[in-house]
Design a protein around this motif. Structure first.
Motif, mmCIF file in Angstrom:
data_model
loop_
_atom_site.group_PDB
_atom_site.id
_atom_site.type_symbol
_atom_site.label_atom_id
_atom_site.label_comp_id
_atom_site.label_asym_id
_atom_site.label_seq_id
_atom_site.Cartn_x
_atom_site.Cartn_y
_atom_site.Cartn_z
ATOM 1 N N TYR B 29 -13.862 -8.141 14.949
ATOM 2 C CA TYR B 29 -12.926 -7.992 16.046
ATOM 3 C C TYR B 29 -12.852 -6.544 16.517
ATOM 4 N N SER B 30 -12.482 -6.358 17.759
ATOM 5 C CA SER B 30 -12.356 -5.005 18.312
ATOM 6 C C SER B 30 -10.902 -4.537 18.313
ATOM 7 N N ASP B 31 -9.945 -5.454 18.425
ATOM 8 C CA ASP B 31 -8.524 -5.105 18.411
ATOM 9 C C ASP B 31 -8.042 -5.119 16.964
ATOM 10 N N VAL B 32 -8.260 -4.006 16.286
ATOM 11 C CA VAL B 32 -8.018 -3.934 14.838
ATOM 12 C C VAL B 32 -7.236 -2.671 14.515
ATOM 13 N N ALA B 33 -6.344 -2.766 13.544
ATOM 14 C CA ALA B 33 -5.614 -1.610 13.052
ATOM 15 C C ALA B 33 -5.856 -1.464 11.556
ATOM 16 N N PHE B 34 -5.772 -0.240 11.086
ATOM 17 C CA PHE B 34 -6.072 0.061 9.695
ATOM 18 C C PHE B 34 -4.892 0.758 9.040
ATOM 19 N N PHE B 35 -4.682 0.431 7.774
ATOM 20 C CA PHE B 35 -3.494 0.886 7.074
ATOM 21 C C PHE B 35 -3.851 1.376 5.670
ATOM 22 N N TRP B 36 -3.049 2.288 5.190
ATOM 23 C CA TRP B 36 -2.970 2.577 3.764
ATOM 24 C C TRP B 36 -1.538 2.276 3.328
ATOM 25 N N TYR B 37 -1.419 1.389 2.338
ATOM 26 C CA TYR B 37 -0.133 1.087 1.720
ATOM 27 C C TYR B 37 -0.126 1.680 0.316
ATOM 28 N N VAL B 38 1.028 2.181 -0.114
ATOM 29 C CA VAL B 38 1.181 2.736 -1.451
ATOM 30 C C VAL B 38 2.215 1.912 -2.202
ATOM 31 N N GLN B 39 1.911 1.640 -3.450
ATOM 32 C CA GLN B 39 2.821 0.849 -4.279
ATOM 33 C C GLN B 39 3.080 1.595 -5.580
ATOM 34 N N TYR B 40 4.318 2.029 -5.736
ATOM 35 C CA TYR B 40 4.727 2.661 -6.992
ATOM 36 C C TYR B 40 5.104 1.571 -7.991
ATOM 37 N N LEU B 41 5.094 1.929 -9.255
ATOM 38 C CA LEU B 41 5.308 0.963 -10.322
ATOM 39 C C LEU B 41 6.612 0.195 -10.114
ATOM 40 N N ASN B 42 6.512 -1.119 -10.157
ATOM 41 C CA ASN B 42 7.662 -2.017 -10.012
ATOM 42 C C ASN B 42 8.367 -1.921 -8.655
ATOM 43 N N GLU B 43 7.647 -1.453 -7.646
ATOM 44 C CA GLU B 43 8.205 -1.406 -6.302
ATOM 45 C C GLU B 43 7.335 -2.195 -5.337
ATOM 46 N N ALA B 44 7.873 -2.410 -4.139
ATOM 47 C CA ALA B 44 7.116 -3.104 -3.096
ATOM 48 C C ALA B 44 6.112 -2.156 -2.455
ATOM 49 N N SER B 86 1.024 9.572 -8.205
ATOM 50 C CA SER B 86 0.473 8.522 -9.063
ATOM 51 C C SER B 86 1.023 7.169 -8.620
ATOM 52 N N ALA B 87 0.128 6.280 -8.226
ATOM 53 C CA ALA B 87 0.540 4.990 -7.667
ATOM 54 C C ALA B 87 -0.715 4.163 -7.406
ATOM 55 N N LEU B 88 -0.485 2.940 -6.909
ATOM 56 C CA LEU B 88 -1.572 2.056 -6.496
ATOM 57 C C LEU B 88 -1.686 2.124 -4.983
ATOM 58 N N TYR B 89 -2.886 2.374 -4.499
ATOM 59 C CA TYR B 89 -3.107 2.552 -3.063
ATOM 60 C C TYR B 89 -3.996 1.418 -2.544
ATOM 61 N N TYR B 90 -3.517 0.764 -1.490
ATOM 62 C CA TYR B 90 -4.267 -0.316 -0.871
ATOM 63 C C TYR B 90 -4.682 0.080 0.539
ATOM 64 N N CYS B 91 -5.940 -0.145 0.838
ATOM 65 C CA CYS B 91 -6.432 -0.053 2.203
ATOM 66 C C CYS B 91 -6.386 -1.461 2.805
ATOM 67 N N ALA B 92 -6.039 -1.567 4.070
ATOM 68 C CA ALA B 92 -5.919 -2.886 4.682
ATOM 69 C C ALA B 92 -6.252 -2.810 6.160
ATOM 70 N N LEU B 93 -6.621 -3.964 6.702
ATOM 71 C CA LEU B 93 -6.816 -4.045 8.139
ATOM 72 C C LEU B 93 -6.109 -5.270 8.686
ATOM 73 N N SER B 94 -5.756 -5.185 9.947
ATOM 74 C CA SER B 94 -5.109 -6.287 10.649
ATOM 75 C C SER B 94 -5.834 -6.466 11.971
ATOM 76 N N ASP B 95 -6.284 -7.681 12.235
ATOM 77 C CA ASP B 95 -7.033 -7.894 13.463
ATOM 78 C C ASP B 95 -6.335 -8.876 14.373
ATOM 79 N N ARG B 96 -6.625 -8.760 15.643
ATOM 80 C CA ARG B 96 -6.075 -9.675 16.634
ATOM 81 C C ARG B 96 -7.021 -10.872 16.722
ATOM 82 N N GLY B 97 -7.063 -11.611 15.633
ATOM 83 C CA GLY B 97 -7.922 -12.776 15.607
ATOM 84 C C GLY B 97 -7.233 -13.963 16.242
ATOM 85 N N ASN B 98 -7.790 -15.110 16.000
ATOM 86 C CA ASN B 98 -7.240 -16.319 16.589
ATOM 87 C C ASN B 98 -5.854 -16.649 16.089
#
Lengths: 115, 115
Positions: B29-44, B86-98
């Protein structure tokens, strides 16, 4: 703003029992998402509602998992006949927008343990 | 479908030194956004930063990332890490799919900062 609320925070079920997880999105947010988090798989998408309507359930295991959003203030994820492999943290997230770059706000999660 | 790859499961860095967490992706997809989310221990998970603009540096809380569509990458960097990173780091993408704007996550990178 209390953020996304999830209850219960912890749930322990026996194999074959049913589990119902609750999510209250941030007031005014039109989109609600459910994800599952495990150490092995990380964060996996399960299902998504927009304005209470189911939009995408492509991540849901078909036979035992179901999700509903009966009103704008809460959503439920139900797992029938729970199995040990269902043990995970189930995260609910909500978002205010309908574009790809809108932030999703996550709740603290429900840790499900199936014995 | 979309995919996000984070090659490092665990990165250990000494306090005060720089760090780079790798993230590459595949999407149709071309309409895409990219994110980094961080998660500390026992948190969202919480949003750290996001981008949908090619070759534009995005910064937040001392971290920065630049989306490079030519190499399908969105690496996260910091010039001088702190113990609190110190934490868990997630890379993510969100697309304007169907089906709307679900997040597709990488498997996550645990960052451990040593004193």
């Amino acid at each position: 703003n209390a953020g996304v609320i999830q209850t219960p925070r912890h749930k322990v079920t026996g194999k074959g029992q049913e589990a119902t997880l609750w999510c209250e999105p941030i007031s005014g947010h039109s989109a609600v998402f459910w994800y599952r988090q495990t150490i092995v798989q990380g964060l996996e998408f399960l299902t998504y509602f927009r304005n209470q309507a189911p939009i995408d359930d492509s991540g849901m295991p078909k036979e035992r998992f179901s999700a509903q959003m009966p009103n704008q203030s809460h959503s439920t994820l139900k797992i029938q006949s729970t199995q040990p492999q269902d043990s995970a943290v189930y995260l609910c997230a909500s978002s205010s927008g309908q574009q790809a770059n809108y932030e999703q706000y996550f709740g603290p999660g429900t840790r499900l343990t199936v014995l | 479908g979309d995919s996000v790859t984070q090659t490092e499961g665990l990165v250990t860095v000494t306090e005060g030194l720089p760090v780079m967490l790798n993230c590459t992706y595949q999407t149709a997809y071309s309409d895409v956004a990219f994110f980094w989310y961080v998660q500390y221990l026992n948190e969202a998970p919480k949003l750290l930063l996001r981008s949908s603009t090619d070759n534009k540096r995005t910064e937040h809380q001392g971290f920065h990332a630049t989306l490079h569509k030519s190499s399908s990458s969105f690496h996260l960097q910091k010039s001088s890490v702190q113990l609190s990173d110190s934490a868990l780091y997630y890379c993510a993408l969100s697309d304007r799919g169907n089906m709307g704007y679900k997040l597709t996550f990488g498997t996550g990178t645990s960052l451990l900062v040593d004193p």
